[in-house]
Design a protein around this motif. Structure first.
Motif, PDB file in Angstrom:
ATOM      1  N   TRP A  96      89.574  12.221 -32.198  1.00 41.59           N
ATOM      2  CA  TRP A  96      88.290  12.096 -33.229  1.00 41.59           C
ATOM      3  C   TRP A  96      87.745  13.487 -33.421  1.00 41.59           C
ATOM      4  O   TRP A  96      87.093  13.764 -34.312  1.00 41.59           O
ATOM      5  CB  TRP A  96      87.272  11.103 -32.438  1.00 41.59           C
ATOM      6  CG  TRP A  96      87.775   9.593 -32.510  1.00 41.59           C
ATOM      7  CD1 TRP A  96      88.476   8.955 -33.299  1.00 41.59           C
ATOM      8  CD2 TRP A  96      87.900   8.705 -31.295  1.00 41.59           C
ATOM      9  NE1 TRP A  96      88.672   7.741 -33.098  1.00 41.59           N
ATOM     10  CE2 TRP A  96      88.492   7.464 -31.670  1.00 41.59           C
ATOM     11  CE3 TRP A  96      87.325   9.002 -30.286  1.00 41.59           C
ATOM     12  CZ2 TRP A  96      88.497   6.499 -30.706  1.00 41.59           C
ATOM     13  CZ3 TRP A  96      87.515   7.833 -29.010  1.00 41.59           C
ATOM     14  CH2 TRP A  96      88.147   6.427 -29.487  1.00 41.59           C
ATOM     15  N   SER A  97      87.965  14.229 -32.382  1.00 37.86           N
ATOM     16  CA  SER A  97      87.448  15.618 -32.786  1.00 37.86           C
ATOM     17  C   SER A  97      88.194  16.160 -33.910  1.00 37.86           C
ATOM     18  O   SER A  97      87.562  16.814 -34.677  1.00 37.86           O
ATOM     19  CB  SER A  97      87.581  16.467 -31.458  1.00 37.86           C
ATOM     20  OG  SER A  97      87.215  17.942 -31.665  1.00 37.86           O
ATOM     21  N   ARG A 156      77.182  16.881 -37.514  1.00 40.19           N
ATOM     22  CA  ARG A 156      77.489  17.140 -36.080  1.00 40.19           C
ATOM     23  C   ARG A 156      77.735  15.747 -35.484  1.00 40.19           C
ATOM     24  O   ARG A 156      77.001  14.893 -35.554  1.00 40.19           O
ATOM     25  CB  ARG A 156      76.515  17.887 -35.202  1.00 40.19           C
ATOM     26  CG  ARG A 156      76.434  19.294 -35.691  1.00 40.19           C
ATOM     27  CD  ARG A 156      75.055  19.864 -34.892  1.00 40.19           C
ATOM     28  NE  ARG A 156      74.916  19.694 -33.441  1.00 40.19           N
ATOM     29  CZ  ARG A 156      75.532  20.468 -32.616  1.00 40.19           C
ATOM     30  NH1 ARG A 156      76.187  21.672 -33.313  1.00 40.19           N
ATOM     31  NH2 ARG A 156      75.481  20.459 -31.469  1.00 40.19           N
ATOM     32  N   LEU A 157      79.029  15.489 -35.089  1.00 41.56           N
ATOM     33  CA  LEU A 157      79.352  14.163 -34.606  1.00 41.56           C
ATOM     34  C   LEU A 157      79.617  14.194 -33.125  1.00 41.56           C
ATOM     35  O   LEU A 157      80.758  14.996 -32.723  1.00 41.56           O
ATOM     36  CB  LEU A 157      80.839  13.460 -35.290  1.00 41.56           C
ATOM     37  CG  LEU A 157      80.643  13.767 -36.879  1.00 41.56           C
ATOM     38  CD1 LEU A 157      81.934  13.160 -37.486  1.00 41.56           C
ATOM     39  CD2 LEU A 157      79.391  13.005 -37.396  1.00 41.56           C
ATOM     40  N   VAL A 197      81.288  17.508 -31.544  1.00 44.23           N
ATOM     41  CA  VAL A 197      80.350  17.848 -30.458  1.00 44.23           C
ATOM     42  C   VAL A 197      80.825  16.696 -29.114  1.00 44.23           C
ATOM     43  O   VAL A 197      80.783  15.923 -29.146  1.00 44.23           O
ATOM     44  CB  VAL A 197      79.057  17.459 -30.507  1.00 44.23           C
ATOM     45  CG1 VAL A 197      78.045  18.066 -29.321  1.00 44.23           C
ATOM     46  CG2 VAL A 197      78.519  18.327 -31.794  1.00 44.23           C
ATOM     47  N   THR A 198      81.015  17.508 -28.176  1.00 40.18           N
ATOM     48  CA  THR A 198      81.508  17.106 -26.844  1.00 40.18           C
ATOM     49  C   THR A 198      80.417  16.909 -25.864  1.00 40.18           C
ATOM     50  O   THR A 198      79.780  17.923 -25.473  1.00 40.18           O
ATOM     51  CB  THR A 198      82.884  17.553 -26.068  1.00 40.18           C
ATOM     52  OG1 THR A 198      83.884  17.772 -27.183  1.00 40.18           O
ATOM     53  CG2 THR A 198      83.304  16.841 -24.929  1.00 40.18           C
ATOM     54  N   VAL A 204      70.172  16.036 -32.235  1.00 38.66           N
ATOM     55  CA  VAL A 204      71.344  17.128 -31.762  1.00 38.66           C
ATOM     56  C   VAL A 204      72.460  16.774 -32.388  1.00 38.66           C
ATOM     57  O   VAL A 204      73.309  17.432 -33.155  1.00 38.66           O
ATOM     58  CB  VAL A 204      71.443  17.296 -30.087  1.00 38.66           C
ATOM     59  CG1 VAL A 204      72.808  17.802 -29.767  1.00 38.66           C
ATOM     60  CG2 VAL A 204      70.200  17.364 -29.702  1.00 38.66           C
ATOM     61  N   VAL A 205      72.761  15.239 -32.665  1.00 34.66           N
ATOM     62  CA  VAL A 205      74.023  14.955 -33.579  1.00 34.66           C
ATOM     63  C   VAL A 205      73.461  13.857 -34.601  1.00 34.66           C
ATOM     64  O   VAL A 205      72.375  13.478 -34.446  1.00 34.66           O
ATOM     65  CB  VAL A 205      75.157  14.257 -32.528  1.00 34.66           C
ATOM     66  CG1 VAL A 205      75.739  15.340 -31.641  1.00 34.66           C
ATOM     67  CG2 VAL A 205      74.695  12.959 -31.864  1.00 34.66           C
ATOM     68  N   SER A 206      74.388  13.714 -35.552  1.00 34.00           N
ATOM     69  CA  SER A 206      73.738  12.779 -36.628  1.00 34.00           C
ATOM     70  C   SER A 206      74.683  11.495 -36.466  1.00 34.00           C
ATOM     71  O   SER A 206      74.032  10.580 -36.762  1.00 34.00           O
ATOM     72  CB  SER A 206      74.322  13.489 -38.052  1.00 34.00           C
ATOM     73  OG  SER A 206      73.601  14.728 -38.328  1.00 34.00           O
ATOM     74  N   CYS A 207      75.680  11.508 -35.966  1.00 34.16           N
ATOM     75  CA  CYS A 207      76.393  10.011 -35.416  1.00 34.16           C
ATOM     76  C   CYS A 207      77.395  10.423 -34.162  1.00 34.16           C
ATOM     77  O   CYS A 207      77.497  11.488 -33.803  1.00 34.16           O
ATOM     78  CB  CYS A 207      77.439   9.963 -36.581  1.00 34.16           C
ATOM     79  SG  CYS A 207      76.912   9.658 -38.208  1.00 34.16           S
TER      80      CYS A 207
END
Length: 383
Positions: free
Chosen positions: A187-188, A179-180, A199-200, A214-217
Motif C-alpha cells: 500500500w505504500s 498523506r496516507l 506514512v508508517t 497528520v494524515v488525510s486517510c
C-alpha cells in the motif's frame, strides 16, 4: 472402620485426587494480541481459547491478553523469547525476518483481480490460500518462523482495505499530495503510484493522526473503524481502492511451547487455529456493510472511485507482482519470488471456487480444517 466404609472412603479419595491432579496438569498458554479488548478480532481470539479448552477436555487453556502483554511491534520478538506462548504476528512489520512469507502477504491486492465471484469473500479466499501456501508450498516460510523460535499454525485477516479519511477521495487527482497511513509495503507503493505520500505508524496511533490531520486517510478495512475507535474522526470513506486484506500469522506458537505439547495437543492447537483463521474473515465480512451503513447514518460520506482510478488500480496490481519478486530478490535474497507468486495466484483461484457455497462461520472453519489444517503432520511440523 468396616471394609465397606473404607472402600467408599478410598473411592472418594481416588476421585478427589484425580480431580486435583487433572487441575494441576491443566496448562494455561498466554496469547498476546495487539488489538483493543473491544475489537472483533479479540472476540474471535476468545473463541479460539474456548476451542482449545473444549478440544483438549480442559488439559489446555489459553488466556488472551489484548493490547496489554505485547503490542503489534513487540509480538514477534515476545513470542520468540517466550514472553507469550502464542502471538498475533504481523509479518509485514518484519520484512527482513520473514521475506519469503511476505512475498505472498504483499501480494494481497491480487484478490482485486479475481472478479465478481470473489466480491464479499476476499478475506475467506485469501486466508485459505495463504494458510495452504505457507504450510505446504513454502518450506522457506517455515524456516523463517523457525529462526524466530516460532511455529506457524495458520493465517488470518479481515476484509479488503480501502480509504478511511477526513477528506473526500474519488479520483487520482484527489489523492495527489495526500498523506496516507499505510500498514504494509504494497500500500505504500500504491500511495506513491497515485501521487500520495505514505506514512508508517503504529495502528495504535491512527486515531490521533487522523483527528489532528497528520494524515488525510488511513488505508484500512471498514470494520477496523470500530476496532480502533475511529468513529468520531472519520468523515469520508472510499472502499473501492486500493483493496487487498492485511493477512497475519494469527496464532504463531513459541517453538519451545510447541515441542512441550503432545501430538494430540498440537492437533488441538491446529483445530483451534482453523477456527480462528476462519472466524476473523467471517466476522469482518458480516460487519463490513453494517459499519458502512452506520457511518452513512452518522453523516459520513461514502465515495466511489471513478473509472480511471479503478483502471489505474488494476494496472498497478499487475505491475506490482513483478516488483515484489524483484525487490525481495534484491533486498532479501529471495530467489524464487516469481515462482512463489505464481503458485499463490493458483491457490487464490482454487479458494475462490472452494468458498462459493460457504454459508456460515462453522462451515468455513470446517472447510479450512478439512482442506488444510488436518493435513499438517504434527510429528514433523515445527520440530
Amino acid at each position: 472402620m468396616n471394609g465397606k466404609h473404607f472402600a467408599s472412603l478410598a473411592l472418594v479419595c481416588t476421585v478427589l485426587f484425580g480431580a486435583l491432579s487433572g487441575a494441576a496438569d491443566a496448562r494455561t498458554l498466554r496469547y498476546a494480541i495487539g488489538h483493543p479488548p473491544s475489537s472483533f478480532v479479540v472476540d474471535v481470539a476468545k473463541q479460539y481459547a474456548e476451542t482449545v479448552e473444549e478440544q483438549s477436555d480442559g488439559d489446555l487453556k489459553v488466556r488472551v491478553f489484548p493490547m496489554s502483554l505485547l503490542n503489534f511491534a513487540e509480538t514477534s520478538g515476545g513470542v520468540r523469547d517466550g514472553m507469550a506462548d502464542i502471538g498475533f504476528v504481523l509479518t509485514s512489520y518484519f520484512p527482513s525476518e520473514f521475506p519469503h512469507s511476505n512475498v505472498a502477504v504483499e501480494a494481497s491486492m491480487l484478490v482485486g483481480l479475481l472478479g465478481e465471484k470473489a466480491r464479499g469473500r476476499e478475506g475467506m479466499i485469501f486466508m485459505g490460500a495463504l494458510s495452504e501456501f505457507t504450510f505446504f508450498k513454502c518450506p522457506e516460510c517455515n524456516q523463517e518462523f523457525k529462526k524466530q523460535n516460532q511455529v506457524y499454525t495458520g493465517s488470518t485477516g479481515g476484509t479488503s482495505y480501502g480509504l478511511v479519511c477526513n477528506k473526500p477521495v474519488e479520483t487520482e487527482a484527489d489523492l495527489k499530495g495526500m498523506r496516507l497511513r499505510v500498514g504494509a509495503a504494497n500500500w505504500s507503493r500504491w500511495a506513491e503510484a497515485v501521487g500520495a505520500s505514505p506514512v508508517t505508524m503504529s495502528a495504535n496511533e491512527m486515531f490521533e493522526a487522523l483527528s489532528q490531520g497528520v494524515v488525510s486517510c488511513i488505508v484500512l478495512a471498514s470494520p477496523e473503524i470500530h476496532n480502533f475507535g475511529l468513529t468520531d474522526v472519520v468523515t469520508d470513506i472510499n472502499m473501492d481502492v486500493p483493496g487487498g486484506p492485511m493477512p497475519i500469522a494469527g496464532t504463531n506458537i513459541n517453538a519451545d511451547t510447541w515441542k512441550g505439547l503432545s501430538e494430540e495437543q498440537r492437533n488441538v492447537m491446529l483445530r483451534a487455529a482453523s477456527v480462528f483463521s476462519a472466524g476473523v474473515p467471517w466476522i469482518y465480512h458480516q460487519h463490513e456493510d453494517r459499519i458502512l451503513s452506520e457511518a452513512k447514518e452518522r453523516g459520513v460520506n461514502i465515495h466511489h472511485a471513478d473509472a480511471a482510478l479503478i483502471e489505474k488500480n488494476r494496472a498497478f496490481i499487475e505491475q506490482d507482482m513483478q516488483h515484489i519478486a524483484e525487490d525481495y530478490k534484491a533486498r532479501y535474497g529471495v530467489e524464487n519470488g516469481e515462482a512463489l507468486i505464481k503458485e499463490f495466484r493458483a491457490l487464490l483461484e482454487k479458494w475462490t471456487a472452494l468458498v462459493q457455497d460457504v454459508d456460515s462461520e462453522e462451515a468455513l472453519a470446517d472447510l479450512y480444517w478439512r482442506e488444510i489444517f488436518s493435513k499438517v503432520d504434527v510429528g514433523q511440523h515445527g520440530l
